[in-house]
Structures are given as structure tokens and as C-alpha cells.
Design a protein around this motif. Structure first.
Motif, PDB file in Angstrom:
ATOM      1  N   GLY A 117       0.681  -1.245  -0.202  1.00  4.11           N
ATOM      2  CA  GLY A 117      -0.214  -0.025   0.023  1.00  4.11           C
ATOM      3  C   GLY A 117       0.795   1.288  -0.005  1.00  4.11           C
ATOM      4  O   GLY A 117       0.274   2.188   0.123  1.00  4.11           O
ATOM      5  N   THR A 118       1.853   1.302  -0.165  1.00  2.00           N
ATOM      6  CA  THR A 118       2.921   2.539   0.002  1.00  2.00           C
ATOM      7  C   THR A 118       3.184   3.106  -1.693  1.00  2.00           C
ATOM      8  O   THR A 118       3.640   4.193  -1.832  1.00  2.00           O
ATOM      9  N   LEU A 119       2.850   2.221  -2.730  1.00  2.00           N
ATOM     10  CA  LEU A 119       3.059   2.785  -3.780  1.00  2.00           C
ATOM     11  C   LEU A 119       2.240   4.060  -4.283  1.00  2.00           C
ATOM     12  O   LEU A 119       2.612   4.852  -5.095  1.00  2.00           O
ATOM     13  N   VAL A 120       0.852   4.057  -4.030  1.00  2.00           N
ATOM     14  CA  VAL A 120      -0.187   5.097  -4.382  1.00  2.00           C
ATOM     15  C   VAL A 120       0.287   6.253  -3.656  1.00  2.00           C
ATOM     16  O   VAL A 120       0.409   7.276  -4.514  1.00  2.00           O
ATOM     17  N   PRO A 121       0.665   6.232  -2.413  1.00  2.00           N
ATOM     18  CA  PRO A 121       0.871   7.537  -1.670  1.00  2.00           C
ATOM     19  C   PRO A 121       2.157   8.072  -2.343  1.00  2.00           C
ATOM     20  O   PRO A 121       2.335   9.228  -2.610  1.00  2.00           O
ATOM     21  N   LEU A 122       3.099   7.336  -2.826  1.00  2.00           N
ATOM     22  CA  LEU A 122       4.530   7.682  -3.618  1.00  2.00           C
ATOM     23  C   LEU A 122       4.085   8.390  -4.801  1.00  2.00           C
ATOM     24  O   LEU A 122       4.439   9.405  -5.291  1.00  2.00           O
ATOM     25  N   LEU A 123       3.161   7.788  -5.550  1.00  2.00           N
ATOM     26  CA  LEU A 123       2.573   8.424  -6.887  1.00  2.00           C
ATOM     27  C   LEU A 123       1.919   9.771  -6.811  1.00  2.00           C
ATOM     28  O   LEU A 123       2.145  10.651  -7.468  1.00  2.00           O
ATOM     29  N   LYS A 124       1.090   9.767  -5.634  1.00  2.00           N
ATOM     30  CA  LYS A 124       0.507  11.001  -5.376  1.00  2.00           C
ATOM     31  C   LYS A 124       1.320  12.081  -5.090  1.00  2.00           C
ATOM     32  O   LYS A 124       1.175  13.259  -5.426  1.00  2.00           O
ATOM     33  N   GLU A 125       2.365  11.896  -4.180  1.00  3.01           N
ATOM     34  CA  GLU A 125       3.402  13.000  -3.814  1.00  3.01           C
ATOM     35  C   GLU A 125       4.168  13.089  -4.918  1.00  3.01           C
ATOM     36  O   GLU A 125       4.539  14.703  -4.722  1.00  3.01           O
ATOM     37  N   ALA A 126       4.239  12.308  -5.864  1.00  2.00           N
ATOM     38  CA  ALA A 126       5.066  12.959  -7.105  1.00  2.00           C
ATOM     39  C   ALA A 126       4.058  13.610  -8.087  1.00  2.00           C
ATOM     40  O   ALA A 126       4.731  14.364  -8.994  1.00  2.00           O
ATOM     41  N   GLY A 127       2.873  13.615  -7.963  1.00  2.00           N
ATOM     42  CA  GLY A 127       2.009  14.294  -8.739  1.00  2.00           C
ATOM     43  C   GLY A 127       1.677  13.412 -10.004  1.00  2.00           C
ATOM     44  O   GLY A 127       1.165  14.022 -10.990  1.00  2.00           O
TER      45      GLY A 127
END
Length: 131
Positions: A117-127
């Protein structure tokens, strides 16, 4: 997915350097990784590379893909990537994924991030992902 051989070739050259000097492969990787929200270094015939590209596209993310087998300097970049992900001279370590200019890793790390579940937050943070 977007790939431009001309853009990739241009990215290999050090801006502002005299002559045709080129940066070392690790500097090239860092520069290419920093230019887009999601960058995948891939080999076009690799099934694992295809799987990771499909994962991101299926999530609605449009990664920038550098197909190393289609680039004249791809082999040296692949060696540099191998060192970065800790495969140091072992089997090929593609795909290698960067999100927000930061190394996520090879397929195993990308899938582990997706599963925990950590991939989506990384993608959101990167825009790279809005929802």
C-alpha cells in the motif's frame, strides 16, 4: 507511455559542457529520473518490464519509459542501474523505477510497494496520480 529516441539521445549529453563530453551513466540516470514524475528504465523484450509498465498504466499513471535496448548507450546505463539496485554485475536488473526522482527499485520493490500500500501515496506525492 512515452519514448522519444531523440529526447533520450539529447538527455545523454551534458548541458553546458564543451565538446561532446558526456556525463557518467549514474549522472545520466539521476538527470533522466528527475525530469518526470515516474520513470521506468526498461528493455523492450523483457516480460517483467512489460508487466511493470502495464501496472502503472492500469493505475492511470503515464510513466516516461527509457527502452535501454533502443539506445546506443543503453548497456552502460543498465550496468549503472544494476549497481544502484544492488545487483552489481549479476543478472539484468530491469525494470528500474524512479518516482519523484527517487529510486523505488527493481520489479520486486515495486511489487512489494504495491502490495503493502505504499506505492499509491508515492505516486500521489510525485504528482503522477490524482485520485
Amino acid at each position: 507511455m512515452q519514448y522519444s529516441p531523440a529526447a533520450a539521445a539529447e538527455a545523454w549529453h551534458v548541458r553546458g559542457s564543451s565538446g561532446s563530453g558526456c556525463a557518467d551513466p549514474l549522472e545520466r540516470v539521476e538527470r533522466l529520473a528527475a525530469e518526470n514524475a515516474v520513470v521506468i528504465f526498461s528493455v523492450s523484450t523483457c516480460c517483467m518490464c512489460h508487466a511493470v509498465k502495464r501496472l502503472f498504466c492500469g493505475m492511470g499513471v503515464h510513466p516516461t519509459v527509457y527502452e535501454l535496448d533502443e539506445d546506443p548507450r543503453g548497456a552502460e546505463v543498465e550496468r549503472a542501474l544494476s549497481l544502484l539496485v544492488g545487483a552489481g554485475g549479476g543478472p539484468p536488473s530491469v525494470p528500474v523505477v524512479f518516482i519523484g526522482g527517487k529510486l523505488v527499485g527493481a520489479m520486486d520493490m515495486v511489487m512489494a510497494s504495491h502490495i503493502n500500500g505504499t506505492l499509491v501515496p508515492l505516486l500521489k506525492e510525485a504528482g503522477a496520480l490524482w485520485l
